[in-house]
Design an enzyme around this catalytic site. Structure first.
Site, PDB file in Angstrom:
ATOM      1  N   LYS A  70       9.886  -8.254   5.552  1.00  0.00           N
ATOM      2  CA  LYS A  70       9.034  -7.917   4.425  1.00  0.00           C
ATOM      3  C   LYS A  70       8.241  -9.165   4.017  1.00  0.00           C
ATOM      4  O   LYS A  70       8.524 -10.263   4.458  1.00  0.00           O
ATOM      5  CB  LYS A  70       9.875  -7.425   3.240  1.00  0.00           C
TER       6      LYS A  70
ATOM      7  N   ASP B  48      10.777   0.521  -1.836  1.00  0.00           N
ATOM      8  CA  ASP B  48       9.839  -0.478  -1.313  1.00  0.00           C
ATOM      9  C   ASP B  48       9.501  -0.155   0.145  1.00  0.00           C
ATOM     10  O   ASP B  48      10.247   0.562   0.821  1.00  0.00           O
ATOM     11  CB  ASP B  48      10.458  -1.878  -1.416  1.00  0.00           C
TER      12      ASP B  48
ATOM     13  N   ASP C 223       7.442  -4.311   6.560  1.00  0.00           N
ATOM     14  CA  ASP C 223       6.523  -4.605   7.662  1.00  0.00           C
ATOM     15  C   ASP C 223       7.148  -4.212   8.992  1.00  0.00           C
ATOM     16  O   ASP C 223       6.454  -3.780   9.907  1.00  0.00           O
ATOM     17  CB  ASP C 223       6.153  -6.089   7.630  1.00  0.00           C
TER      18      ASP C 223
ATOM     19  N   SER D 266       0.824  -1.209   0.000  1.00  0.00           N
ATOM     20  CA  SER D 266       0.000   0.000   0.000  1.00  0.00           C
ATOM     21  C   SER D 266       0.861   1.262   0.000  1.00  0.00           C
ATOM     22  O   SER D 266       0.465   2.281  -0.585  1.00  0.00           O
ATOM     23  CB  SER D 266      -0.938  -0.016   1.209  1.00  0.00           C
TER      24      SER D 266
ATOM     25  N   GLU E 191      10.736  -9.224  -4.549  1.00  0.00           N
ATOM     26  CA  GLU E 191      11.287  -8.007  -3.935  1.00  0.00           C
ATOM     27  C   GLU E 191      12.774  -8.195  -3.644  1.00  0.00           C
ATOM     28  O   GLU E 191      13.596  -7.313  -3.908  1.00  0.00           O
ATOM     29  CB  GLU E 191      10.541  -7.696  -2.634  1.00  0.00           C
TER      30      GLU E 191
HETATM   31  C1  5RP Z   1       4.989  -6.823   0.403  1.00  0.00           C
HETATM   32  C2  5RP Z   1       5.870  -6.112   1.340  1.00  0.00           C
HETATM   33  C3  5RP Z   1       5.492  -4.727   1.743  1.00  0.00           C
HETATM   34  O1  5RP Z   1       6.561  -3.874   1.525  1.00  0.00           O
HETATM   35  C4  5RP Z   1       5.139  -4.710   3.199  1.00  0.00           C
HETATM   36  O2  5RP Z   1       4.160  -5.713   3.448  1.00  0.00           O
HETATM   37  C5  5RP Z   1       4.602  -3.346   3.624  1.00  0.00           C
HETATM   38  O3  5RP Z   1       3.330  -3.176   3.092  1.00  0.00           O
HETATM   39  P1  5RP Z   1       2.497  -1.848   3.258  1.00  0.00           P
HETATM   40  O4  5RP Z   1       3.226  -0.771   2.520  1.00  0.00           O
HETATM   41  O5  5RP Z   1       1.162  -2.187   2.648  1.00  0.00           O
HETATM   42  O6  5RP Z   1       2.393  -1.544   4.741  1.00  0.00           O
HETATM   43  O7  5RP Z   1       6.885  -6.584   1.782  1.00  0.00           O
HETATM   44  O8  5RP Z   1       5.401  -8.134   0.181  1.00  0.00           O
END
Ligand code: 5RP
Length: 228
Positions: A94, A81, A84, A30, A103
């Site tokens: 991540k 990128d 989490d 997101s 990624e």
């Molecule tokens: C996806 C990821 C994202 O970078 C991670 O989940 C963060 O997501 P968000 O920006 O929705 O908080 O690793 O595989």
């Protein structure tokens, strides 16, 4: 500000790191969706993007941004990128969106990893967010047993298949004091494609948004941080 507004602020700040007339590495999630929308506003300055997921590819294409196959690309100056969780040494968890393998591949080819986050993602010790592990389907039970022996509680993500046709096992209960060692250890389990620890290749720049603005931290010997 809402969490989504903070994600957007971090994402827009990442546009400052784009190198003109190059291919941009694009993550997933997101926060990255805001980045892609921002990238569209400077579309004429870049050649295109290499994407880490089908979802990001579709969003890039919808904005008219060319998406290139990584195999035809020699250089990616900047990869942007989310994460989490990220710690003070810029190691990350991540894969919350399940795109961790692609990624990690795009990040490995990129010179500079710019991580965009709202401030809730910065942690002292990684591991409160369950660690995603991408696994070849026939190895699911075997890998789960091995992850249990490492002290985690594995759970197969329900109704989810990765872009590579694999499972995600989310592992909770890990206190990750040595991310580099654990990343390597989990990747040694037969059947694991990769895991969501990004320690061997962590971030180089962290753009961390809170209600006071976007803090820009750069990973160097002194871990210097400047707030903008
Ligand atoms: C996806 C990821 C994202 O970078 C991670 O989940 C963060 O997501 P968000 O920006 O929705 O908080 O690793 O595989």
């Amino acid at each position: 500000m809402t969490q989504d507004e903070l994600k957007k602020a971090a994402a827009i700040a990442a546009l400052d790191y784009i190198v003109d007339d190059t291919i941009v590495g694009v993550g997933t999630g997101s926060t990255v969706n805001h980045f892609i929308d921002g990238l569209a506003t400077i579309r004429s300055r870049i050649r295109g993007a290499v994407s880490s997921s089908e979802a990001s590819s579709a969003r890039l294409a919808a904005h008219g941004i060319p998406v290139f196959d990584l195999n035809g690309i020699e250089e990616i100056p900047v990869y942007v990128d989310g994460a989490d969780e990220i710690d003070a040494r810029f190691c990350m968890i991540k894969g919350g969106g399940g795109a961790l393998t692609r990624e990690k591949i795009v990040a490995a080819v990129s010179h500079r990893f710019v991580c965009i986050c709202d401030a809730t993602k910065l942690v002292g010790t990684l591991g409160r967010f369950p660690l995603p592990v991408e696994v070849v389907p026939m190895a699911g039970s075997h890998v789960s047993r091995a992850l249990t022996r490492l002290g985690g509680q594995p759970r197969v993500r329900e109704n989810f298949v990765t872009d590579n046709g694999n499972l995600i096992i989310d592992v909770s209960g890990l206190v990750i004091t040595d991310p580099l060692a654990l990343e390597a250890q989990i990747n040694q389990i037969v059947g694991v494609v990769t895991n969501g620890l990004f320690a061997a290749r962590g971030a180089d720049v962290l753009l961390l948004a809170d209600s006071g603005g976007v803090e820009r931290r750069v990973r160097d010997a002194n871990m210097t941080a400047t707030r903008t």
